[in-house]
Design an enzyme around this catalytic site. Structure first.
Site, PDB file in Angstrom:
ATOM      1  N   ARG A   1      41.043  56.516  38.998  1.00  0.00           N
ATOM      2  CA  ARG A   1      40.791  56.148  40.401  1.00  0.00           C
ATOM      3  C   ARG A   1      41.744  56.970  41.256  1.00  0.00           C
ATOM      4  NH1 ARG A   1      40.285  50.302  43.308  1.00  0.00           N
ATOM      5  NH2 ARG A   1      38.233  50.566  42.346  1.00  0.00           N
TER       6      ARG A   1
ATOM      7  N   GLN B   1      30.767  50.979  40.253  1.00  0.00           N
ATOM      8  CA  GLN B   1      30.332  49.895  41.123  1.00  0.00           C
ATOM      9  C   GLN B   1      28.812  49.957  41.323  1.00  0.00           C
ATOM     10  OE1 GLN B   1      32.405  47.412  42.767  1.00  0.00           O
ATOM     11  NE2 GLN B   1      30.357  46.549  42.893  1.00  0.00           N
TER      12      GLN B   1
ATOM     13  N   ASP C   1      30.498  46.369  52.620  1.00  0.00           N
ATOM     14  CA  ASP C   1      31.794  46.751  52.051  1.00  0.00           C
ATOM     15  C   ASP C   1      32.799  46.759  53.205  1.00  0.00           C
ATOM     16  OD1 ASP C   1      33.846  47.770  50.462  1.00  0.00           O
ATOM     17  OD2 ASP C   1      33.122  49.844  50.532  1.00  0.00           O
TER      18      ASP C   1
ATOM     19  N   HIS D   1      31.725  55.789  44.132  1.00  0.00           N
ATOM     20  CA  HIS D   1      32.161  54.655  43.307  1.00  0.00           C
ATOM     21  C   HIS D   1      31.034  54.353  42.315  1.00  0.00           C
ATOM     22  CE1 HIS D   1      34.522  51.470  41.923  1.00  0.00           C
ATOM     23  NE2 HIS D   1      34.548  50.664  42.962  1.00  0.00           N
TER      24      HIS D   1
ATOM     25  N   ARG E   1      30.946  43.936  36.540  1.00  0.00           N
ATOM     26  CA  ARG E   1      31.699  45.183  36.318  1.00  0.00           C
ATOM     27  C   ARG E   1      32.105  45.279  34.849  1.00  0.00           C
ATOM     28  NH1 ARG E   1      34.262  47.563  40.650  1.00  0.00           N
ATOM     29  NH2 ARG E   1      34.713  49.191  39.128  1.00  0.00           N
TER      30      ARG E   1
ATOM     31  N   CYS F   1      30.961  44.543  47.198  1.00  0.00           N
ATOM     32  CA  CYS F   1      31.678  45.030  46.012  1.00  0.00           C
ATOM     33  C   CYS F   1      33.043  44.377  45.859  1.00  0.00           C
ATOM     34  CB  CYS F   1      31.814  46.542  46.085  1.00  0.00           C
ATOM     35  SG  CYS F   1      32.694  47.098  47.558  1.00  0.00           S
TER      36      CYS F   1
HETATM   37  N1   CP Z   1      35.110  46.707  43.748  1.00  0.00           N
HETATM   38  C1   CP Z   1      36.254  47.262  43.294  1.00  0.00           C
HETATM   39  O1   CP Z   1      36.267  48.412  42.828  1.00  0.00           O
HETATM   40  O2   CP Z   1      37.326  46.445  43.356  1.00  0.00           O
HETATM   41  P1   CP Z   1      38.842  46.867  43.060  1.00  0.00           P
HETATM   42  O3   CP Z   1      39.282  47.787  44.152  1.00  0.00           O
HETATM   43  O4   CP Z   1      39.590  45.570  43.037  1.00  0.00           O
HETATM   44  O5   CP Z   1      38.881  47.561  41.724  1.00  0.00           O
HETATM   45  N1  NVA Z   2      35.167  51.482  50.146  1.00  0.00           N
HETATM   46  C1  NVA Z   2      36.230  50.750  49.506  1.00  0.00           C
HETATM   47  C2  NVA Z   2      35.774  50.215  48.192  1.00  0.00           C
HETATM   48  C3  NVA Z   2      36.780  49.344  47.493  1.00  0.00           C
HETATM   49  C4  NVA Z   2      36.298  48.880  46.154  1.00  0.00           C
HETATM   50  C5  NVA Z   2      37.437  51.637  49.344  1.00  0.00           C
HETATM   51  O1  NVA Z   2      37.272  52.821  48.987  1.00  0.00           O
HETATM   52  O2  NVA Z   2      38.550  51.174  49.589  1.00  0.00           O
END
Ligand code: CP
Ligand code: NVA
Length: 307
Positions: free
Chosen positions: A101, A131, A223, A128, A290, A262
């Site tokens: 990530r 997700q 989101d 993502h 997930r 999400c």
């Molecule tokens: N939806 C999601 O990716 O959550 P986190 O940021 O908690 O991993």
């Molecule tokens: N769009 C958000 C998603 C978090 C799971 C971010 O990138 O922070």
């Protein structure tokens, strides 16, 4: 090295492969333990916070018989003392897959280009994909006949929106993107969604008016308005306010429509408490799923799928 499969973006899998992974996820949801990662280690490199992704990958690897190894980016030599490519080469000598990530999609692509084990994108500023696969899995749990149905995404045209639109297109689900002017998907991501939609005979379209956008949809999805790494922005928040999923907006949707997010959610902003905690919300099923979907993905990428 050339036959290593990565999951940098949704379209790294074919539509047929996505189907295999989602079907296997359903089996894993019923029978969570499988020894396909016995003796294997999966590195989890995180440069941004995470609850769902970090925990579901950690637990998932363990449930498949393997060992998750969490590596906060600040504790690695990566970037500060050595290149991403060298980190990829070294980690590939120790571990069997790398989950990452980070901010730039290019970093995931660079890591994958030099890794000799599968690399999985656990979120970038652009995408993502884990997700998005889970979102389709959850939508299919709600609507076992998803083809031709529509998910309407309301809010910021971000990483989650882009991957959702591509995953929808690749699985036969129409996606309506309802974003305010100035907060649409980036042009390259929009072009990618249109290409996927055309290839799979599905509609991905934009509708500025949120009331029109939710009419006829089977799911309303939102989101956060400010993603990780972005600065607070009053102008953006004010442009996005009409796109919040609250009880008033839900009245314009079909009675059968479910609500998706999400997570993490900013209650009272993009989604109201009443909607998030209401009978039509499937947000916690999404969070749970997930785990199942990522386990199926790991099994697939590591060549241990039972499909
Ligand atoms: N939806 C999601 O990716 O959550 P986190 O940021 O908690 O991993
Ligand atoms: N769009 C958000 C998603 C978090 C799971 C971010 O990138 O922070």
């Amino acid at each position: 090295m050339s036959d290593v499969r990565h999951f940098r973006k949704v379209s790294d899998l074919s539509a047929k492969e996505i189907r295999l992974v989602l079907d296997d996820a359903a089996r894993l949801k019923l029978e969570p333990r499988r020894d396909v990662l016995a003796g294997k280690t999966v590195a989890l490199i995180f440069s941004k916070p995470s609850t769902r992704t970090r925990v579901s990958f950690s637990v998932g690897v363990y449930q498949l018989g393997g060992m998750p190894l969490f590596l906060g980016e600040k504790e690695l030599q990566m970037r500060s003392s050595e290149t991403i490519e060298d980190t990829a080469r070294v980690l590939s000598r120790y571990v069997d897959a790398i989950v990452i990530r980070t901010f730039a999609q290019q970093d995931v692509d660079d890591l994958a280009a030099s890794a000799s084990v599968p690399v999985i994108n656990a979120l970038t500023d652009e995408r993502h994909p884990c997700q998005a696969l889970t979102d389709i899995f959850t939508f299919e749990e709600c609507f076992p006949d998803p083809r031709g149905r529509t998910i309407t995404y309301l809010g910021d045209g971000n990483n989650v929106a882009a991957s959702l639109a591509i995953a929808g297109a690749m699985t036969g689900v129409n996606v309506c993107l309802s974003t305010p002017e100035g907060y649409d998907l980036p042009a390259d991501m929009w072009a990618e969604t249109q290409k996927a939609a055309t290839a799979h005979g599905v509609r991905v379209w934009q509708e500025r008016d949120p009331h029109t956008a939710v009419t006829g949809a089977s799911a309303l999805y939102t989101d956060v308005w400010i993603s990780m790494g972005q600065a607070e922005d009053e102008e953006k928040l004010s442009a996005l306010r009409p796109y919040a999923i609250d009880e008033r907006l839900l009245e314009f949707a079909s009675p059968h429509a479910v609500v998706m997010h999400c997570l993490p959610a900013h209650r009272g902003m993009e989604i109201s408490d009443a909607v998030m905690d209401g009978a039509r919300s499937v947000v916690f099923d999404q969070a749970e799923n997930r785990l199942h979907v990522q386990k199926a993905l790991l099994a697939f990428l590591l060549g241990a799928d039972e499909c």
